[in-house]
Write a protein that holds these residues in place. Sequence first.
Motif, PDB file in Angstrom:
ATOM      1  N   SER B 101      -0.001  -1.489  -2.452  1.00 19.96           N
ATOM      2  CA  SER B 101      -0.833  -1.243  -1.259  1.00 19.96           C
ATOM      3  C   SER B 101      -1.493   0.129  -1.313  1.00 19.96           C
ATOM      4  O   SER B 101      -2.603   0.317  -0.815  1.00 19.96           O
ATOM      5  CB  SER B 101      -0.011  -1.389   0.026  1.00 19.96           C
ATOM      6  OG  SER B 101       0.856  -0.271   0.196  1.00 19.96           O
ATOM      7  N   GLY B 105      -4.880  -1.375  -2.063  1.00 16.46           N
ATOM      8  CA  GLY B 105      -5.131  -1.776  -0.688  1.00 16.46           C
ATOM      9  C   GLY B 105      -4.105  -2.737  -0.124  1.00 16.46           C
ATOM     10  O   GLY B 105      -3.382  -3.406  -0.867  1.00 16.46           O
ATOM     11  N   PHE B 106      -4.053  -2.812   1.202  1.00 12.62           N
ATOM     12  CA  PHE B 106      -3.087  -3.677   1.880  1.00 12.62           C
ATOM     13  C   PHE B 106      -3.335  -5.168   1.617  1.00 12.62           C
ATOM     14  O   PHE B 106      -2.365  -5.914   1.443  1.00 12.62           O
ATOM     15  CB  PHE B 106      -3.067  -3.380   3.385  1.00 12.62           C
ATOM     16  CG  PHE B 106      -2.219  -2.185   3.747  1.00 12.62           C
ATOM     17  CD1 PHE B 106      -2.621  -0.894   3.412  1.00 12.62           C
ATOM     18  CD2 PHE B 106      -1.003  -2.337   4.409  1.00 12.62           C
ATOM     19  CE1 PHE B 106      -1.832   0.213   3.734  1.00 12.62           C
ATOM     20  CE2 PHE B 106      -0.201  -1.244   4.734  1.00 12.62           C
ATOM     21  CZ  PHE B 106      -0.624   0.037   4.396  1.00 12.62           C
ATOM     22  N   PRO B 107      -4.582  -5.662   1.612  1.00 15.70           N
ATOM     23  CA  PRO B 107      -4.752  -7.110   1.389  1.00 15.70           C
ATOM     24  C   PRO B 107      -4.201  -7.557   0.030  1.00 15.70           C
ATOM     25  O   PRO B 107      -3.536  -8.598  -0.060  1.00 15.70           O
ATOM     26  CB  PRO B 107      -6.270  -7.309   1.463  1.00 15.70           C
ATOM     27  CG  PRO B 107      -6.759  -6.179   2.320  1.00 15.70           C
ATOM     28  CD  PRO B 107      -5.862  -5.022   1.977  1.00 15.70           C
ATOM     29  N   ALA B 109      -1.781  -6.214  -1.609  1.00 16.55           N
ATOM     30  CA  ALA B 109      -0.315  -6.157  -1.519  1.00 16.55           C
ATOM     31  C   ALA B 109       0.233  -7.336  -0.725  1.00 16.55           C
ATOM     32  O   ALA B 109       1.198  -7.991  -1.138  1.00 16.55           O
ATOM     33  CB  ALA B 109       0.115  -4.835  -0.881  1.00 16.55           C
ATOM     34  N   VAL B 110      -0.382  -7.606   0.414  1.00 13.41           N
ATOM     35  CA  VAL B 110       0.089  -8.708   1.260  1.00 13.41           C
ATOM     36  C   VAL B 110      -0.041 -10.039   0.527  1.00 13.41           C
ATOM     37  O   VAL B 110       0.885 -10.863   0.551  1.00 13.41           O
ATOM     38  CB  VAL B 110      -0.689  -8.740   2.592  1.00 13.41           C
ATOM     39  CG1 VAL B 110      -0.427 -10.036   3.354  1.00 13.41           C
ATOM     40  CG2 VAL B 110      -0.313  -7.540   3.455  1.00 13.41           C
ATOM     41  N   ASN B 111      -1.171 -10.255  -0.129  1.00 11.36           N
ATOM     42  CA  ASN B 111      -1.349 -11.511  -0.860  1.00 11.36           C
ATOM     43  C   ASN B 111      -0.290 -11.677  -1.942  1.00 11.36           C
ATOM     44  O   ASN B 111       0.225 -12.786  -2.142  1.00 11.36           O
ATOM     45  CB  ASN B 111      -2.750 -11.568  -1.479  1.00 11.36           C
ATOM     46  CG  ASN B 111      -3.814 -11.795  -0.419  1.00 11.36           C
ATOM     47  OD1 ASN B 111      -3.513 -12.165   0.714  1.00 11.36           O
ATOM     48  ND2 ASN B 111      -5.063 -11.555  -0.775  1.00 11.36           N
TER      49      ASN B 111
END
Lengths: 126, 126, 126, 126, 126, 126
Positions: B101, B105-107, B109-111
Amino acid sequence: MSENRLEAGKKTFKKVTGDVGEKFLDNLKEVAPDFADYLVEFPYGTIYSRPGLDIKTREIITLSSLATQGNAAIELKAHIKLALNAGIAREQIIELFMQISVYAGFPAAVNAMLAAKDVFNELDRK
Amino acid sequence: MSENRLEAGKKTFKKVTGDVGEKFLDNLKEVAPDFADYLVEFPYGTIYSRPGLDIKTREIITLSSLATQGNAAIELKAHIKLALNAGIAREQIIELFMQISVYAGFPAAVNAMLAAKDVFNELDRK
Amino acid sequence: MSENRLEAGKKTFKKVTGDVGEKFLDNLKEVAPDFADYLVEFPYGTIYSRPGLDIKTREIITLSSLATQGNAAIELKAHIKLALNAGIAREQIIELFMQISVYAGFPAAVNAMLAAKDVFNELDRK
Amino acid sequence: MSENRLEAGKKTFKKVTGDVGEKFLDNLKEVAPDFADYLVEFPYGTIYSRPGLDIKTREIITLSSLATQGNAAIELKAHIKLALNAGIAREQIIELFMQISVYAGFPAAVNAMLAAKDVFNELDRK
Amino acid sequence: MSENRLEAGKKTFKKVTGDVGEKFLDNLKEVAPDFADYLVEFPYGTIYSRPGLDIKTREIITLSSLATQGNAAIELKAHIKLALNAGIAREQIIELFMQISVYAGFPAAVNAMLAAKDVFNELDRK
Amino acid sequence: MSENRLEAGKKTFKKVTGDVGEKFLDNLKEVAPDFADYLVEFPYGTIYSRPGLDIKTREIITLSSLATQGNAAIELKAHIKLALNAGIAREQIIELFMQISVYAGFPAAVNAMLAAKDVFNELDRK
């Protein structure tokens, strides 16, 4: 501002980045002082300070991510130094970038290796 | 064709990927048989077979690169399984993606975390 | 090491890259000698040596991929020279980068065109 | 609106994309009618209509760019069909994607090959 | 050539980019004269000339896209100047790049901030 | 844990994301509970809570970044809803994605528009 996280971040940041980090941070603070705090607080005070992975592994993750992206030459060179400081051998850094050729292509791998070469040469001149 | 590299690759590929890899390779062979051999020979027979880094570290590099790119969901899920097989704990895989992340970036990492969740759930149902 | 593939790669590499490649390879060898061999062996001895596509088409593929990625300026400039050597006209290289604007955006296209301009100017000064 | 470019684009679009394109365009028009016109006018009426490169070469450029980006599966599948329509053989499309492995990594190449396999299977079922 | 769109583009381009744009365009024209026209015609004569979003919002979109891509430093610096010309404050540009750290990672955000710092310093020296 | 930032984040997160966010967060918490807190705390409690830019502008930045990356379909759809909630019109969202075609290419723009279409249709069915 979360004093504890920021304080923890300052300690981790100093331990991990040494002089490399301090100069970078001073540079950033001139234009984005709040963000310089966030950078200490989130990546270092929050993520790098967590016990789940040791610092060697964390630098391997970071080098892999930066070499894959291929457009953050300054950050990559900084983290090559931090990886060396964490006890990762020069040969292992090159070995890591070799493997990046499989996943992100040969140009990304070569560029990372040439960045490593610059760092190694700079350190040898000192 | 380099018989030695290809043979070494087949052994490493089998050891690292097990059944996950065999099905994938059969699928690929139908449309690109030569490339299926190259994939065994270069990433596995050449890179993964080198002694410089252990298999745990190699899977950490691969997960970091794939999560950073964020558009190779199938490969990411396969390597989450291979990382587990290599002895990396579920918590460490999530920890790795947390650190992504910061760099991608967060997206991204979340994915990667949600892909890990799918893999963990699939394994728990068996 | 696959002697045949490596030897085939050396020939193809020399034919395709000429002096451009040799200097690049010497530079890379200082930090990553094994990988310099892999680079000759896999991209050149394996892929570029295959009969399925001619060298002009291969350079078009490479220029398209590098211009799309937009972060491998050194490789892009090298392959602009190789494309010219393969008989692709300057106007066709610019035409190719025009089309990249559709798929990867105007900045990627413009950056590739300005890299081409640098290469053309360098060649004209000789 | 530039009638000439738009009209030229409609002809080129129809010739290049056939039924594949018409359905796609109708779908896009429902949400972005002006942009659907721009898409016909700029990529097709302006770029693809230029004489500097033939349509085969243009599809090779497009496939290389899309496979490199690795996140436009729908466009990639559409252009695999258009490449076949332009007279590029299935084996050449696979050969192209093999070369992408060098510049954008094995996962991007494999994903493009599996997309090609889907398209080939769909065409064979008809 | 669509005279109306091109003429509209020239006006919008001049208004938005001022001297920054003219020099850039002259540079591009030497190697790609047709594409320089397209660049005026499509991004400026077509997109930027549309009434749906004001110029401030358009510069915010452009800065966000360029900072996310992270490999178009020249374009990013040009658009930082254009954003200032459009009335966006320096602090807001930095604020924008802070938010990019969430979606595209800290290195992309930091690189954009340091590019902004260069632009601010350059303007202050004048 | 920084209670204040986390609490501020929870409020901002709830205000900005509504039901969309809560379900997403519960899903993430099952596999990465700490990271779900960080996501509330950093993007929402730290960045989105800052006064420098209003929420409309923040959603424009986020949509631009996500559409440019082109590989975060779930996040993009979520933020299209949040942009609508923030008072951005459907036509403005499409207008934004049109402009993305200039910087990140037509496929990225089209994919974002089709994601918007899905969201609009889903909302209209309710």
